[in-house]
Design a protein around this motif. Structure first.
Motif, PDB file in Angstrom:
ATOM      1  N   MET A 101       0.838  -1.208   0.000  1.00 22.73           N
ATOM      2  CA  MET A 101       0.000   0.000   0.000  1.00 22.73           C
ATOM      3  C   MET A 101       0.869   1.253   0.000  1.00 22.73           C
ATOM      4  SD  MET A 101      -3.166  -0.769  -0.237  1.00 22.73           S
ATOM      5  CE  MET A 101      -4.198   0.546   0.425  1.00 22.73           C
ATOM      6  N   GLN A 102       1.987   1.178   0.733  1.00 24.30           N
ATOM      7  CA  GLN A 102       2.913   2.308   0.778  1.00 24.30           C
ATOM      8  C   GLN A 102       3.566   2.514  -0.592  1.00 24.30           C
ATOM      9  OE1 GLN A 102       5.142   1.506   4.216  1.00 24.30           O
ATOM     10  NE2 GLN A 102       5.483   3.664   4.718  1.00 24.30           N
ATOM     11  N   THR A 110      -2.019   9.391  -0.463  1.00 31.01           N
ATOM     12  CA  THR A 110      -2.836   9.063   0.707  1.00 31.01           C
ATOM     13  C   THR A 110      -1.988   9.032   1.961  1.00 31.01           C
ATOM     14  OG1 THR A 110      -2.808   6.949  -0.424  1.00 31.01           O
ATOM     15  CG2 THR A 110      -4.937   7.739   0.253  1.00 31.01           C
ATOM     16  N   ARG A 115      -4.861   4.890   4.114  1.00 32.11           N
ATOM     17  CA  ARG A 115      -4.527   3.572   3.560  1.00 32.11           C
ATOM     18  C   ARG A 115      -5.089   2.473   4.467  1.00 32.11           C
ATOM     19  NH1 ARG A 115       0.450   6.146   2.463  1.00 32.11           N
ATOM     20  NH2 ARG A 115       1.550   5.107   4.163  1.00 32.11           N
ATOM     21  N   MET A 147      -4.589  -0.906  -3.886  1.00 34.58           N
ATOM     22  CA  MET A 147      -3.403  -0.119  -4.256  1.00 34.58           C
ATOM     23  C   MET A 147      -3.771   0.927  -5.309  1.00 34.58           C
ATOM     24  SD  MET A 147      -0.616  -3.205  -4.435  1.00 34.58           S
ATOM     25  CE  MET A 147       0.727  -2.241  -5.116  1.00 34.58           C
ATOM     26  N   ALA A 150      -5.676   3.669  -3.700  1.00 29.04           N
ATOM     27  CA  ALA A 150      -4.861   4.523  -2.834  1.00 29.04           C
ATOM     28  C   ALA A 150      -4.276   5.707  -3.595  1.00 29.04           C
ATOM     29  CB  ALA A 150      -3.748   3.701  -2.194  1.00 29.04           C
TER      30      ALA A 150
END
Ligand SMILES: Nc1ncnc2c1ncn2[C@@H]1O[C@H](COP(=O)(O)OP(=O)(O)OP(=O)(O)O)[C@@H](O)[C@H]1O
Length: 238
Positions: A101-102, A110, A115, A147, A150
């Motif tokens: 996600m990062q 985001t 997230r 993802m 995001a």
């Protein structure tokens, strides 16, 4: 078209002497789910590649909120609000869900709590610390969607989102598309499963031999004798 966020205009693609797409024009409104279907070889993958910027069209334009993005790289398109998921899962085995996600928001769209909320909505909150290769295929595909979300897209391109999924996973994906995407962003979904198309889409465009063969509501398009003929003998619904 009112509220249109995305459009391809007169797009054609030649591979040498072979014409894979011929003068394709279509648009997607904010909040609308547009399905693109078509038999094998219709040009769907070529269309996806042109929309996402893998390669350019031989003719025609790609517009995001009216701006011409035809020459932009996939990364630049994502930054401007055009995100996609992939037909084949494209995750990194050893990395966790949270790390993915990062990675998705390296540009910084985001915040951490947003997230976490997305993972919660997608039913993946409990899996945040898990390496992605320990997730089911369905959850991996849902993570890819999280993802893409995001990046706060205006338009989301879903390339066969239910491919390889079990019935239960497919139902989860349908619910996420309807609850989380429909009405909120413009969605283009390339899909072979007609049941997914009828349950998720506001409109359907049929590609055949590189051109738009039909367009309209799912009910009208799937009743169209021409469309029925196109699919005759293609039991898999391709
Ligand atoms: N790089 C290429 N060079 C030559 N021909 C190509 C190339 N890519 C695609 N084609 C041809 O263009 C046509 C459309 O292919 P495309 O993969 O876009 O169809 P599709 O609708 O995605 O089919 P499928 O459902 O089988 O994936 C096919 O006839 C294919 O053989």
């Amino acid at each position: 078209m009112d509220n249109e966020v995305f459009r391809v205009e007169g797009v054609s693609k030649m591979f040498g002497a072979f014409q894979a797409l011929n003068d394709v024009s279509l648009g997607v409104r904010h909040g609308e789910v547009l399905a693109i279907i078509g038999p094998n070889g219709a040009g769907k993958t070529t269309f996806v590649n042109i929309v996402s910027g893998v390669f350019g069209p031989s003719r025609g334009r790609v517009l995001l909120e009216g701006a011409d993005i035809t020459a932009f790289s996939p990364q630049r398109r994502t930054r401007l609000g055009l995100s996609r998921t992939f037909q084949i899962t494209s995750l990194f085995g050893g990395m966790t869900v949270a790390e993915h996600m990062q990675l998705a928001v390296r540009g910084g769209d985001t915040l951490g709590h947003e997230r976490a909320e997305l993972l919660e909505e997608m039913g993946l909150a409990g899996s945040a610390p898990r390496p992605v290769d320990t997730l089911s295929h369905g959850d991996q595909r849902i993570l890819e969607m999280a993802m893409a979300m995001a990046t706060k897209p205006k338009v989301l391109l879903l390339d066969e989102p239910t491919a390889g999924m079990s019935v239960a996973e497919t139902d989860t994906m349908i619910r996420l598309i309807c609850d989380r995407l429909r009405g909120k962003v413009g969605v283009i979904i390339i899909e072979h499963d007609m049941s997914v198309v009828t349950q998720t889409s506001d409109r359907v465009t049929v590609l055949a031999a590189g051109a738009v063969a039909a367009s309209g509501s799912p009910e009208a398009v799937l009743r169209d004798p021409l469309v029925k003929e196109l699919y005759l003998g293609s039991a898999a619904g391709h």
